[in-house]
Structures are given as C-alpha cells and as structure tokens.
Design an enzyme around this catalytic site. Sequence first.
Site, PDB file in Angstrom:
ATOM      1  N   ASP A 174      64.648   3.145  37.091  1.00  0.00           N
ATOM      2  CA  ASP A 174      64.585   4.110  36.003  1.00  0.00           C
ATOM      3  C   ASP A 174      65.703   5.135  36.235  1.00  0.00           C
ATOM      4  O   ASP A 174      66.160   5.313  37.369  1.00  0.00           O
ATOM      5  CB  ASP A 174      63.202   4.773  36.001  1.00  0.00           C
ATOM      6  CG  ASP A 174      63.148   5.988  35.114  1.00  0.00           C
ATOM      7  OD1 ASP A 174      63.447   5.850  33.918  1.00  0.00           O
ATOM      8  OD2 ASP A 174      62.838   7.089  35.629  1.00  0.00           O
ATOM      9  N   TYR A 175      66.125   5.822  35.164  1.00  0.00           N
ATOM     10  CA  TYR A 175      67.257   6.738  35.309  1.00  0.00           C
ATOM     11  C   TYR A 175      66.811   8.187  35.560  1.00  0.00           C
ATOM     12  O   TYR A 175      66.783   8.641  36.695  1.00  0.00           O
ATOM     13  CB  TYR A 175      68.167   6.618  34.080  1.00  0.00           C
ATOM     14  CG  TYR A 175      69.474   7.334  34.264  1.00  0.00           C
ATOM     15  CD1 TYR A 175      70.405   6.869  35.178  1.00  0.00           C
ATOM     16  CD2 TYR A 175      69.769   8.484  33.548  1.00  0.00           C
ATOM     17  CE1 TYR A 175      71.600   7.536  35.382  1.00  0.00           C
ATOM     18  CE2 TYR A 175      70.965   9.161  33.733  1.00  0.00           C
ATOM     19  CZ  TYR A 175      71.877   8.681  34.657  1.00  0.00           C
ATOM     20  OH  TYR A 175      73.058   9.349  34.863  1.00  0.00           O
TER      21      TYR A 175
ATOM     22  N   LEU B 224      26.977  39.270  45.397  1.00  0.00           N
ATOM     23  CA  LEU B 224      25.829  38.652  46.060  1.00  0.00           C
ATOM     24  C   LEU B 224      24.588  39.518  45.954  1.00  0.00           C
ATOM     25  O   LEU B 224      23.468  39.011  46.002  1.00  0.00           O
ATOM     26  CB  LEU B 224      26.163  38.377  47.527  1.00  0.00           C
ATOM     27  CG  LEU B 224      27.313  37.401  47.764  1.00  0.00           C
ATOM     28  CD1 LEU B 224      27.562  37.206  49.249  1.00  0.00           C
ATOM     29  CD2 LEU B 224      27.027  36.038  47.117  1.00  0.00           C
TER      30      LEU B 224
ATOM     31  N   TYR C 238      45.983  45.357  56.703  1.00  0.00           N
ATOM     32  CA  TYR C 238      44.605  45.409  56.207  1.00  0.00           C
ATOM     33  C   TYR C 238      44.376  46.596  55.267  1.00  0.00           C
ATOM     34  O   TYR C 238      43.992  46.425  54.120  1.00  0.00           O
ATOM     35  CB  TYR C 238      43.637  45.438  57.396  1.00  0.00           C
ATOM     36  CG  TYR C 238      42.196  45.554  56.959  1.00  0.00           C
ATOM     37  CD1 TYR C 238      41.555  44.495  56.311  1.00  0.00           C
ATOM     38  CD2 TYR C 238      41.485  46.736  57.162  1.00  0.00           C
ATOM     39  CE1 TYR C 238      40.242  44.609  55.894  1.00  0.00           C
ATOM     40  CE2 TYR C 238      40.163  46.847  56.741  1.00  0.00           C
ATOM     41  CZ  TYR C 238      39.549  45.785  56.107  1.00  0.00           C
ATOM     42  OH  TYR C 238      38.255  45.898  55.673  1.00  0.00           O
TER      43      TYR C 238
HETATM   44  P1  ADQ Z   1      31.567  42.416  48.541  1.00  0.00           P
HETATM   45  O1  ADQ Z   1      32.531  43.201  47.710  1.00  0.00           O
HETATM   46  O2  ADQ Z   1      31.287  42.974  49.864  1.00  0.00           O
HETATM   47  O3  ADQ Z   1      32.048  40.917  48.729  1.00  0.00           O
HETATM   48  P2  ADQ Z   1      28.863  41.539  47.543  1.00  0.00           P
HETATM   49  O4  ADQ Z   1      29.022  40.159  47.080  1.00  0.00           O
HETATM   50  O5  ADQ Z   1      27.957  42.325  46.656  1.00  0.00           O
HETATM   51  O6  ADQ Z   1      30.227  42.344  47.604  1.00  0.00           O
HETATM   52  O7  ADQ Z   1      28.289  41.539  49.003  1.00  0.00           O
HETATM   53  C1  ADQ Z   1      27.859  42.718  49.637  1.00  0.00           C
HETATM   54  C2  ADQ Z   1      26.966  42.345  50.819  1.00  0.00           C
HETATM   55  O8  ADQ Z   1      26.733  43.523  51.577  1.00  0.00           O
HETATM   56  C3  ADQ Z   1      25.619  41.804  50.373  1.00  0.00           C
HETATM   57  O9  ADQ Z   1      25.260  40.708  51.160  1.00  0.00           O
HETATM   58  C4  ADQ Z   1      24.658  42.975  50.627  1.00  0.00           C
HETATM   59  O10 ADQ Z   1      23.364  42.610  51.044  1.00  0.00           O
HETATM   60  C5  ADQ Z   1      25.323  43.730  51.745  1.00  0.00           C
HETATM   61  N1  ADQ Z   1      25.027  45.152  51.621  1.00  0.00           N
HETATM   62  C6  ADQ Z   1      25.295  45.929  50.591  1.00  0.00           C
HETATM   63  N2  ADQ Z   1      24.844  47.188  50.817  1.00  0.00           N
HETATM   64  C7  ADQ Z   1      24.295  47.162  52.020  1.00  0.00           C
HETATM   65  C8  ADQ Z   1      23.665  48.162  52.847  1.00  0.00           C
HETATM   66  N3  ADQ Z   1      23.568  49.449  52.484  1.00  0.00           N
HETATM   67  N4  ADQ Z   1      23.231  47.782  54.024  1.00  0.00           N
HETATM   68  C9  ADQ Z   1      23.348  46.524  54.448  1.00  0.00           C
HETATM   69  N5  ADQ Z   1      23.930  45.556  53.732  1.00  0.00           N
HETATM   70  C10 ADQ Z   1      24.399  45.879  52.544  1.00  0.00           C
HETATM   71  C11 ADQ Z   1      33.179  40.115  48.312  1.00  0.00           C
HETATM   72  C12 ADQ Z   1      33.501  40.105  46.812  1.00  0.00           C
HETATM   73  C13 ADQ Z   1      32.264  39.720  46.017  1.00  0.00           C
HETATM   74  C14 ADQ Z   1      31.754  38.364  46.495  1.00  0.00           C
HETATM   75  C15 ADQ Z   1      31.612  38.342  48.013  1.00  0.00           C
HETATM   76  C16 ADQ Z   1      31.295  36.940  48.511  1.00  0.00           C
HETATM   77  O11 ADQ Z   1      33.951  41.391  46.408  1.00  0.00           O
HETATM   78  O12 ADQ Z   1      32.567  39.650  44.638  1.00  0.00           O
HETATM   79  O13 ADQ Z   1      30.480  38.139  45.919  1.00  0.00           O
HETATM   80  O14 ADQ Z   1      32.794  38.758  48.656  1.00  0.00           O
HETATM   81  O15 ADQ Z   1      32.245  36.029  48.103  1.00  0.00           O
END
Ligand code: ADQ
Length: 728
Positions: free
Chosen positions: A498-499, A376, A87
């Site tokens: 077929d060949y 997101l 990881y």
């Molecule tokens: P992430 O790299 O984790 O995801 P993102 O898609 O922005 O990036 O998601 C972050 C999530 O964490 C969001 O739902 C947000 O609300 C939450 N979050 C951020 N800051 C926070 C805080 N301080 N407290 C609580 N929650 C918080 C990976 C990929 C992205 C892709 C997603 C989904 O890197 O590109 O969009 O997976 O596929």
Amino acid sequence: MKTFLIASNRLPAKIKRSEEDVILEPSVGGLATGLRSFYQSYDCSWIGWPGLPSEELDGLEDKVAGLLEQESCVPVHLPSNLLNGYYYGYANRTIWPLFHYFQHLADFDSRLWESYREANHRFADTVASLAAPGNFIWVHDYHLMLLPRLLKERLPDCPIGYFLHIPFPSFELFRLLPEREEILDGLLGSDLVGFHSYEYARHFLSSALRLKGCDIELNKVLVGNRTVKVDVFPMSIDYDQFSSPPDLDRAGEIIKDARQRLGDRKMILSVDRLDYTKGIIQRLQAFELFLERNPALRDKVLLVLLVVPSRIAVPQYARLKKDIDELVGKINGRYGGVAYAPIAYLYRSLDFPDLHALYGMADVGLVTPVRDGMNLVAKEYVTAKSNGRGMLILSEMAGAVMELGEAIMVNPNNHGQVADAIVQALQMDEEERETRMRAMQDRIRRYDVTRWAEDFTESLDNCWVELRQEQAAELDPEEPGKILEEYLKAENSLILLDYDGTLIDPAEDAESEAIDSRLRDLIISLTNIEGNTVVVLSGRTKEDLEQSVGSEDLNLVAEHGVWLHDVGGKWRMIAPLDNRWKEDIHPILRFYADRTPGAYVQEKDYSLVLHYRKSEPDLATIRSSELLEALLPSASQMDLDVLEGEKLIEVRNRDVHKGRAALHWLEKKRWGFIMVAGDDTTDEDTFRAMPDRTFSVKVGGGHTSARYRVKSANELRSLLWRMANKKV
Ligand code: ADQ
C-alpha cells in the site's frame, strides 16, 4: 499468584514522630481502606510518601523502612522543598483547582512543575527498583500523572494501570494547563486508564484526540504501536464495614454529647475534608436560608458540621477555614439561643466508630460538593442507614450521582433548592425514604470496593493479554528472521505494498520530494530483482499516483482497485463500472462538507470521497455518523460500498477493493513467497484476500488481521531495503 505494585502519593500507613522515635499509624481515607482486602489477598507492595519530609526522619530511615516493610510498604522519601513544589504546589495548587473547574485558583508556575516532574521521577526510580517482568503496576491519582510513561519506558514487560480519583475536566479547561501534553503523554504510558464516570473518560479521550491527534477506536487510544484502553470504574466503599450496626461501646464521648444536644431534634449531617470543592460555604448559606424560610423548624434541627483538616499549608485552605469559622459563628449567633445553636461544628478527624455512629444517627445526609470526582461520604452514609430511616441530599456535581439517583438531587449553587430539599428530606414519608434508600444500598452492595478493585485489575489483565496477542506480530526490520529467510529461498515473490501510510507517513513524509525519489529507487530495485513482482496499491487517483511513483515500469492499483496497471502496459479498469450514481451522491456529500468547516469532497473516476482531516474532530465525528446514516439507503439501492478510512468517507462501487485487485496478480502463478503491507482498514481487504502463508505486515497500531507489525513507514522501508540488497 500475581504480584502487584501499587503507587500512590500516600501509603496506607503513615509515619508519626514521637520524641526521638517514629511510630506507624494506619491511614484513614477511601483508598487505603478500600484496597485493604484486595491488598491482603495478593502479593502486593505499596510505594508512596510516608507522610513526613525526609529532614524530619534524618537518621531514622532504617527504622522507618523496617516498620513500613512489616506492612509491605516502601517509602519514597521527599525533602520539604520538593514537597512544597510537588505536593502543596503543582498537585494541589495547579491540578486540583483546575481539574475541579476552579480555574481562577490554579497557579501556573514552571517551578512547581519542575518539582512535580522531579517527584514523579523519584517514584519511578523506586518502583523500577522493585519491579520484575510480569508484575502488575497500579498507579493512583493526580499526584503521579507522569509516572505511567516513566515506568513504561523502563518496564515494557509490566502491565500498567492508572486510576484518577478526581474529575478529568473538559478540554476547554484542560487545554489551559501549560504542561497539558506532557501530562497526557504521562497518562498514555498506561495500558489501562480508569475514571469514576463516563463523563471524565469522554473528556480524556477528547483531549487525547485534540491535543495529540491520537486515533481513537471506541474506548481505545492508539498511541504509536500501542493501544491504551480507557474505561469507567466507579469507586465504592467497604459495604460490610459500613452496613454493620455501629459499635456504640467503642464510640467516644462525642456521640454521648451529640445525643444530649440532639434531644428530639432531627440531625442533619455534613462530613467533608476541608476543601473549597466540597461546597461547605454554599451549604452553610443554604442552611441559613432554610432557617430563615422555616421559622417553625428552627429549633427542631441540628446541623452537625464535621470538617477534617486538610492541606492547611496551602493558603486557599487556610482562608476557607477562616470563612467557615466566621459563617458558622454568624448563623449560630443569629439563630441560636442560650442552650441551643443550630450548628454543631467539629473541626477534626474522627475514629471510625464515632463517624459510623454519627452516620447511624443522622436523619439527613447533606452532601453538596460544588465538584467532586466521586464522593465516598454519600455512599458511606447511605450504607450506614441500614434501618432505611435516613435520606440523602446529593449534589448533581458529585460523581456519585450516577449510582445514587434515588437521592434528592440538588444544584449546590441554588441555595433555595437546597433549603427546600432539607424540608423535603425531613418530611418525606417513611415508605418512600425506605424504598429510595434500599435501592441505593443494593447498588452499593453489588459494586463495593472489593468488586471495584477486582474489576480494575481483571480489566488490566485482559488488556495485557490482548496487547500481547497484538504484539506477537512485532517485527524488527533489522532482524526480520523468517520473512527474509522465506523470501531468499523463493524463486518468485509477490510483494504488494500500500502507498499512503505504509510506504510513506502522511504526517512526516508528505510532499517530500526526497522521500518520493528514494522510494521510487526502492520500488524499482525490488522490482528489478529476477522473480520479483512488486505492486503498489493506493486509494489515490491514477494521475496522482503516477506523479508520485511514476508508472511505466511498475505494477500499480489506483482508486482502491478501480484501475490496474501492469509493468509496460496501460491503465485499465478492473471491470466495466458505472458511475452515474455520482450525480445522486455528490450533492449529499457536498451538503455535509459545507456544514463542516475544513471538510471537502474529492471526485475520483469511480468514487467520491469526503475528507475531514482538517475539521474540528468532535464535529467531524458527529457529521460523519450523520452522513453514514444518510448514505445507507441510497448505497444499498445503488450497489455501492461506503467506506470509513483515515479521516475520510469514501463511496464507491461495491466489490471494487484492493483485495480484488490483488487477486489479479495472485492468480498469475504459484508464488514461492507472498508479502502484503498496509496500514488502514482498506488494506485489511487485501490481508483477508491472501492465502494463509502470506507474510502480511501492518504498519502502525490498531487491530489487524495481519500476521506481523512494524511501527512506522520508515521501518517498513528499512525492511524492504534489506530485501532489495540481499537478493541482487
Ligand atoms: P476525598 O476528596 O478525600 O477523596 P471522599 O470521597 O468524600 O473525598 O472521601 C473522604 C473520606 O474521608 C471518606 O472515606 C470519609 O469517611 C473520610 N472522612 C471524612 N471526614 C472525616 C472525619 N471527620 N473523620 C474521619 N474520616 C473522615 C478523593 C476525591 C473523591 C473520591 C475519592 C475516592 O476527591 O471525589 O470519591 O478520592 O476516589
């Protein structure tokens, strides 16, 4: 009801230690929340790492399993040395940087790879122990790229989907990975591979083509006798949750603080996990430039910089944290006063009501990753501004740009442009903001996370149905059943073979004299059986074909049906043909061959062929489509057929094809048994020209109108040997 097994590194609930006990907490984050409603409407189990190394759960495993079971989750326990390699190692120090174009940060260390492989095997063991035939398996993300193949080998009766949440890099980057082929093999164990954007899907297809030499038909990769579909599913968010008004009663002190500090200033909001891909440093530098260039706005804005701790055990993340701390201090020191600092910096995870309230308060959402699979946060911010009173500034490098085109787009590395975008967002008139925000909200509402999950799983279902239809024709050469039965019963049999690609595999058997001579023996044995008529059909020239299989005692077709040869007879043309057209077409083909390194033109008696097997695949694809376009007008005027074969384009007289040649023997008598075997598009003509009762056999993968399929030329030869030995 369908049963789904979801596998991802993390579970939607995580285990926390408290004194001598363990408790369960819901995981935040897009995947867990996104799949929640989908998860509740099917019979699902979720397999993943519970969030703590196995040593820390010593003696508590049963309790952990019991707690997780209530949430339909099954843990994969991993000890800390394995977690460090898998990881914190290969996943987050090799794949993550490389796939986000931070090649200089990628650690290529075979020990990390070994751990990654081991962890994927452990996931495979757990999933395989739970799966029953027909269960749908959905694997997520870059931690588990080997899992689809490991599962396909053990669970051939389960449809397997894989979704990558991060970018798939261009071939130039991907090829740097020492284990690139194993990773591709792993992913190609899926029946459906999904990406956020078309660009990532294209990069994946290009790597499959270049590194594995896979055949690709539109968005399908042919892997042996299997088809893997590649498609685009831009992940989204829970629209209802984010579009509802924030619950201020549940929001904590942080929101009160923010209100006080904000006064009548405008709020710019930045929300990310701690990650160098999110462009936090570049964003701060751009904000500093904004302050420098706009003295009049200095005391009028507050940047709320929210950073969630993440992967702090990886050295680059710890360093990034230090750099952010310093830069925030520097900017606040320079532009702040006694009662005001331009940046409010929070390094923690917030509960949903707080995060939601902050989104609601922010006048500008500043989302400027230097590279991001989707992002997101951008979608959450836009959705939460249901009053239409915010504006999003979005990096061109986020996957989300494809759906959020009304945002102010920036290149995150162009600090001047980002600084100007902040001014533009702050000063944009209400009507324009509202129009832009509404357009984006509508799009997110239509394709929310539930739609995303349904879209993916329906697509997997469709792939499985298609695959089963294709597999219905699978033929075991050792147990050919009906085909052998009918053949043994028949007094006279027509066998059309077929060949290249069918009797011999061009990659494995080409130029092998041993194969040629054994094959000759096989064809002769079959031909010598009373009542049998065997015909070998080929696209090769008659001289070339004769050299490989001989001619005297065989029925042959050369040049895809131009030349016919009966046992004991001489070569003759199927019909009087004119080849004067070659004078006009030859220069066109030569022109394209000269511009495509590795390509060449072959002249046959009545056809011309451009071969591009040895050319760079992408260039060959471009050139072949240009060539097809260039040939079309002349071909229709001169009554020619232009045919796309295996890495070649062939031009020949219309109506001359293997199917027509086959009719020459078909019409000779009433056959008790007819069999045709072929491997490519030119053989489909023969399959179609035959009566319905024909035993048509396709060699290899891909779509076909044949009734049966064998995996390889070798398998077909085994089948033919059985036919030759049974009836002597
Ligand atoms: P992430 O790299 O984790 O995801 P993102 O898609 O922005 O990036 O998601 C972050 C999530 O964490 C969001 O739902 C947000 O609300 C939450 N979050 C951020 N800051 C926070 C805080 N301080 N407290 C609580 N929650 C918080 C990976 C990929 C992205 C892709 C997603 C989904 O890197 O590109 O969009 O997976 O596929």
